[in-house]
Design a protein around this motif. Structure first.
Motif, PDB file in Angstrom:
ATOM      1  N   ALA A 333     -48.546   7.458 -44.362  1.00 15.55           N
ATOM      2  CA  ALA A 333     -49.516   8.473 -43.729  1.00 15.55           C
ATOM      3  C   ALA A 333     -49.417   9.700 -43.627  1.00 15.55           C
ATOM      4  O   ALA A 333     -50.195  10.500 -43.547  1.00 15.55           O
ATOM      5  CB  ALA A 333     -50.287   7.374 -42.116  1.00 15.55           C
ATOM      6  N   PHE A 334     -48.218  10.273 -43.623  1.00  8.35           N
ATOM      7  CA  PHE A 334     -47.700  11.466 -43.684  1.00  8.35           C
ATOM      8  C   PHE A 334     -48.296  12.263 -42.482  1.00  8.35           C
ATOM      9  O   PHE A 334     -48.968  13.213 -42.500  1.00  8.35           O
ATOM     10  CB  PHE A 334     -48.300  12.336 -45.117  1.00  8.35           C
ATOM     11  N   SER A 335     -47.810  11.815 -41.314  1.00  4.68           N
ATOM     12  CA  SER A 335     -47.868  12.107 -40.209  1.00  4.68           C
ATOM     13  C   SER A 335     -46.865  11.713 -39.437  1.00  4.68           C
ATOM     14  O   SER A 335     -46.288  10.902 -39.229  1.00  4.68           O
ATOM     15  CB  SER A 335     -49.466  11.602 -39.333  1.00  4.68           C
ATOM     16  N   SER A 336     -46.545  13.048 -38.373  1.00  3.77           N
ATOM     17  CA  SER A 336     -45.057  12.813 -37.689  1.00  3.77           C
ATOM     18  C   SER A 336     -45.582  11.446 -36.542  1.00  3.77           C
ATOM     19  O   SER A 336     -44.561  10.846 -36.200  1.00  3.77           O
ATOM     20  CB  SER A 336     -44.889  14.042 -36.972  1.00  3.77           C
ATOM     21  N   PRO A 417     -56.260   9.980 -39.154  1.00  3.41           N
ATOM     22  CA  PRO A 417     -56.860  11.208 -39.745  1.00  3.41           C
ATOM     23  C   PRO A 417     -56.616  11.266 -41.404  1.00  3.41           C
ATOM     24  O   PRO A 417     -57.469  11.777 -41.961  1.00  3.41           O
ATOM     25  CB  PRO A 417     -55.981  12.122 -39.069  1.00  3.41           C
ATOM     26  N   ASN A 418     -55.370  10.794 -41.763  1.00  3.52           N
ATOM     27  CA  ASN A 418     -55.361  10.815 -43.390  1.00  3.52           C
ATOM     28  C   ASN A 418     -55.772   9.620 -44.093  1.00  3.52           C
ATOM     29  O   ASN A 418     -56.048   9.597 -45.203  1.00  3.52           O
ATOM     30  CB  ASN A 418     -53.783  11.060 -43.584  1.00  3.52           C
ATOM     31  N   GLN A 533     -44.874  18.200 -46.124  1.00  2.00           N
ATOM     32  CA  GLN A 533     -46.132  17.770 -45.518  1.00  2.00           C
ATOM     33  C   GLN A 533     -46.326  18.435 -44.191  1.00  2.00           C
ATOM     34  O   GLN A 533     -45.225  18.830 -43.563  1.00  2.00           O
ATOM     35  CB  GLN A 533     -45.925  15.893 -45.352  1.00  2.00           C
ATOM     36  N   THR A 534     -47.577  18.592 -43.796  1.00  2.00           N
ATOM     37  CA  THR A 534     -47.885  19.088 -42.380  1.00  2.00           C
ATOM     38  C   THR A 534     -48.613  17.915 -41.701  1.00  2.00           C
ATOM     39  O   THR A 534     -49.291  17.189 -42.183  1.00  2.00           O
ATOM     40  CB  THR A 534     -48.609  20.368 -42.642  1.00  2.00           C
ATOM     41  N   ASP A 535     -48.613  17.940 -40.414  1.00  2.00           N
ATOM     42  CA  ASP A 535     -49.406  17.172 -39.692  1.00  2.00           C
ATOM     43  C   ASP A 535     -50.761  17.382 -39.724  1.00  2.00           C
ATOM     44  O   ASP A 535     -51.281  18.511 -39.716  1.00  2.00           O
ATOM     45  CB  ASP A 535     -49.034  17.156 -38.149  1.00  2.00           C
ATOM     46  N   PRO A 536     -51.851  16.414 -39.817  1.00  2.00           N
ATOM     47  CA  PRO A 536     -53.112  16.505 -40.139  1.00  2.00           C
ATOM     48  C   PRO A 536     -53.799  17.043 -38.633  1.00  2.00           C
ATOM     49  O   PRO A 536     -54.796  17.662 -38.734  1.00  2.00           O
ATOM     50  CB  PRO A 536     -53.517  15.289 -40.487  1.00  2.00           C
ATOM     51  N   VAL A 537     -53.045  16.486 -37.543  1.00  3.48           N
ATOM     52  CA  VAL A 537     -53.715  17.113 -36.432  1.00  3.48           C
ATOM     53  C   VAL A 537     -52.472  17.432 -35.628  1.00  3.48           C
ATOM     54  O   VAL A 537     -51.401  16.809 -35.313  1.00  3.48           O
ATOM     55  CB  VAL A 537     -54.302  15.962 -35.683  1.00  3.48           C
ATOM     56  N   ALA A 540     -50.808  22.356 -29.136  1.00  7.01           N
ATOM     57  CA  ALA A 540     -49.998  23.413 -28.667  1.00  7.01           C
ATOM     58  C   ALA A 540     -48.506  22.631 -28.292  1.00  7.01           C
ATOM     59  O   ALA A 540     -47.596  23.255 -28.220  1.00  7.01           O
ATOM     60  CB  ALA A 540     -50.805  24.350 -27.602  1.00  7.01           C
ATOM     61  N   GLU A 541     -48.640  21.351 -27.623  1.00  4.79           N
ATOM     62  CA  GLU A 541     -47.673  20.945 -27.214  1.00  4.79           C
ATOM     63  C   GLU A 541     -46.539  20.067 -28.194  1.00  4.79           C
ATOM     64  O   GLU A 541     -45.346  20.058 -28.231  1.00  4.79           O
ATOM     65  CB  GLU A 541     -47.980  19.598 -26.341  1.00  4.79           C
ATOM     66  N   ARG A 542     -47.210  19.992 -29.471  1.00  4.01           N
ATOM     67  CA  ARG A 542     -46.645  19.152 -30.397  1.00  4.01           C
ATOM     68  C   ARG A 542     -46.898  19.798 -31.729  1.00  4.01           C
ATOM     69  O   ARG A 542     -48.015  19.464 -32.194  1.00  4.01           O
ATOM     70  CB  ARG A 542     -46.700  17.534 -30.551  1.00  4.01           C
ATOM     71  N   GLN A 543     -46.260  20.595 -32.320  1.00  2.71           N
ATOM     72  CA  GLN A 543     -46.294  21.159 -33.674  1.00  2.71           C
ATOM     73  C   GLN A 543     -45.218  21.135 -34.590  1.00  2.71           C
ATOM     74  O   GLN A 543     -44.054  21.123 -34.177  1.00  2.71           O
ATOM     75  CB  GLN A 543     -46.635  22.712 -33.606  1.00  2.71           C
TER      76      GLN A 543
END
Length: 547
Positions: A333-336, A417-418, A533-537, A540-543
């Motif tokens: 899903a390529f999301s952390s 999201p993905n 990859q970059t997170d889809p969402v 501020a706390e989690r980037q």
């Protein structure tokens, strides 16, 4: 030789079970001493795994406790080991499960001519090789260990398993070995590509390969990706490469089934994270729809096939196939969030499903049958056994408050999201799997006494392994022909000690999952960055911040 601080911990983790296997092999003429020795080595290994976890710095270098020395210098091959957070938590799970498997198999009756020393020596050997697979940082070394670890598991199934053990062992070996041979072609291609990039001297070093071949053309990446993917998809396993698992699980001894479903299968999903995404980022992204289709197909297929199983061990195998599909969904899903959920799901699945198989083994030991239809009403006789089966079942269906819940929640939240459609379909499949786990509990523990449970109470002329029936096919009530002479016992002290750590972890990690999450999160972030990859969402706390 090169090494980093605390590398001795990892070296000890690799060597101790090998030494233990050699020592226990020499004690084959004394079963009790062999069992005690194997247990002692496994507990020492667990203590080392805890020490390695304590020494690990989550926000430190990607690969820690690293050591390396030349093996075949002419081809750039090294004996090279190190751990990141993902490998570390899996090594800790291995350290936890092996002493519990030894404890659970303490009173197991082995086939004629087989000794406890030989059995537990193979388990320790399997532990050493599996730790090596998770810790290898040389791709050629990883391939060698990936193939060699099949050998002790082949003998554990083929020499100590059920009536069809030879068939199951050969099927397991051929599937995995052929997948490894396909992977070998990609391993060789990586070496050739690295030689072109490095001016003639190729390498199998994982970190160097990530830097040198990850920008190869898409067409090249796709072929190399598929070579690794087939091997990992067989091991995971993903549908349609899964058919070896139900047979192997059904025929393997209970402790071996725990290692098979709880540990060896995770090598496949670990391979997705360690090798596919960082080495072939463009191919991983391009082939994501294919992987997601296979993952969701596994969730639905495994869930539906589970309900049709008459054998408890095959039932667990099919439910696990659904879980492996869910793990693959989170990875691709390529999301952390989803990827972290998948890694923690690997850990929690090992704990919950390991406990489920151990409890099922305790049920089978009392009733003499693995057929679901041969049981009913056992909770009346064994309330503690029923309670532990319920806990394992609730953890398998990810009830809030159990360790699996946070993993499943992260996969769902991170995948949507993905991949919203795939996530919804997978959720439906997981609901089915949850219902089937409750169905298993109800059939075995609830209702009137029947079948194997009733035979155990009456102690009549019927054999526990083949209870007499009143003529109805498929699990009729056993005929009591003699007065009551014995009763099924509830959990023994040894069995309580085996299950207690798993219960504590299921509840403890369900209420406080931070130790696992904090360990794996930086490694997940590094994997995401290596895959481009970059997170889809992001919040501020989690980037996600890549170098």
């Amino acid at each position: 030789m090169t090494s980093s601080s605390n590398s001795w911990l990892l070296a000890a983790l690799l060597l101790l079970p090998l030494v233990g296997a050699a020592v226990v092999t020499g004690l084959r003429k004394n079963d009790r001493v062999a069992k005690l020795t194997a247990l002692g080595f496994s507990l020492a290994e667990f203590a080392l795994a805890i020490g390695a976890w304590i020494a690990y710095v989550p926000d430190g270098a990607r690969i820690q406790q690293h050591f390396s020395f030349d093996w075949i210098p002419a081809f750039g091959v090294h004996i090279s080991f190190g751990v990141d957070g993902i490998a570390l938590v899996m090594i800790a799970v291995i350290g936890l499960l092996v002493p519990l498997v030894i404890g659970a198999g303490w009173a197991e009756k082995l086939p004629e001519g087989r000794t406890a020393g030989g059995f537990f020596a193979l388990i320790l050997l399997e532990q050493a090789l599996t730790v090596g697979v998770f810790a290898a940082t040389d791709v050629f070394l990883f391939y060698v260990l990936f193939e060699i670890m099949l050998i002790p598991m082949y003998f554990l199934i083929g020499s100590y398993g059920g009536a069809r053990r030879q068939y199951a062992a050969v099927k397991f070996f051929l599937y995995s070995f052929l997948g490894g041979l396909i992977m070998l072609a990609s391993v060789i291609a990586l070496y050739v590509m690295s030689a072109d990039e490095l001016g003639g001297q190729g390498t199998f070093d994982w970190a160097t390969l990530v830097q040198t071949v990850s920008d190869a053309p898409l067409s090249t990446q796709v072929w190399l990706f598929l070579g690794f993917f087939i091997a990992f998809a067989i091991k995971a396993p993903l549908v349609p490469l899964h058919t070896w698992l139900p047979d192997a699980t059904a025929e393997a001894p209970i402790g071996v089934a725990v290692l098979l479903v709880g540990i060896l299968d995770k090598v496949g999903t670990f391979g997705f994270l360690r090798y596919l995404l960082p080495l072939f980022p463009a191919a991983s992204e391009a082939l994501t729809p294919l992987v997601l289709v296979l993952a969701v197909a596994g969730v639905i297929y495994g869930s539906l096939l589970a309900v049709g199983q008459s054998d408890m061990k095959r039932f667990v195998a099919y439910v696990s196939i659904a879980h492996f599909g869910f793990i693959a969904l989170g990875i691709f899903a390529f999301s952390s969030q989803a990827m972290t959920g998948s890694v923690t799901y690997m850990v929690n699945h090992s704990i919950a499903t390991g406990m489920l198989i151990l409890v099922i083994g305790m049920v089978i030991a009392r009733g003499g049958s693995s057929r679901i239809a041969d049981y009913g009403g056992m909770a009346k006789l064994t309330p503690l056994l029923a309670g532990t089966l319920l806990i394992a079942g609730l953890a398998s269906l990810s009830l809030p408050g159990t360790s699996s819940f946070i993993s499943e929640f992260l996969v769902l939240v991170g995948s949507y999201p993905n991949a919203p459609v795939y996530t919804i379909i997978a959720t439906v499949g997981m609901v089915f799997a949850a219902l089937y786990v409750l169905w298993l509990y109800q059939r075995i523990m609830q209702g009137p006494l029947r079948g194997a449970a009733l035979v155990g109470v009456t102690g009549g002329g019927a054999s526990p392994s083949a209870p007499q029936r009143d003529g109805a096919a498929g699990g009729g009530v056993a005929v009591a022909t003699e007065p009551e002479t014995k009763k099924i016992l509830d959990l023994t002290s040894r069995e309580k000690w085996v299950l207690a750590p798993l219960v504590l972890l299921i509840v403890g990690l369900g209420l406080y999952p931070k130790p696992v999450l904090a360990t794996v999160q930086p490694s997940v972030d590094a994997t995401m960055c290596a895959a481009g990859q970059t997170d889809p969402v992001q919040s501020a706390e989690r980037q996600l911040q890549c170098p």
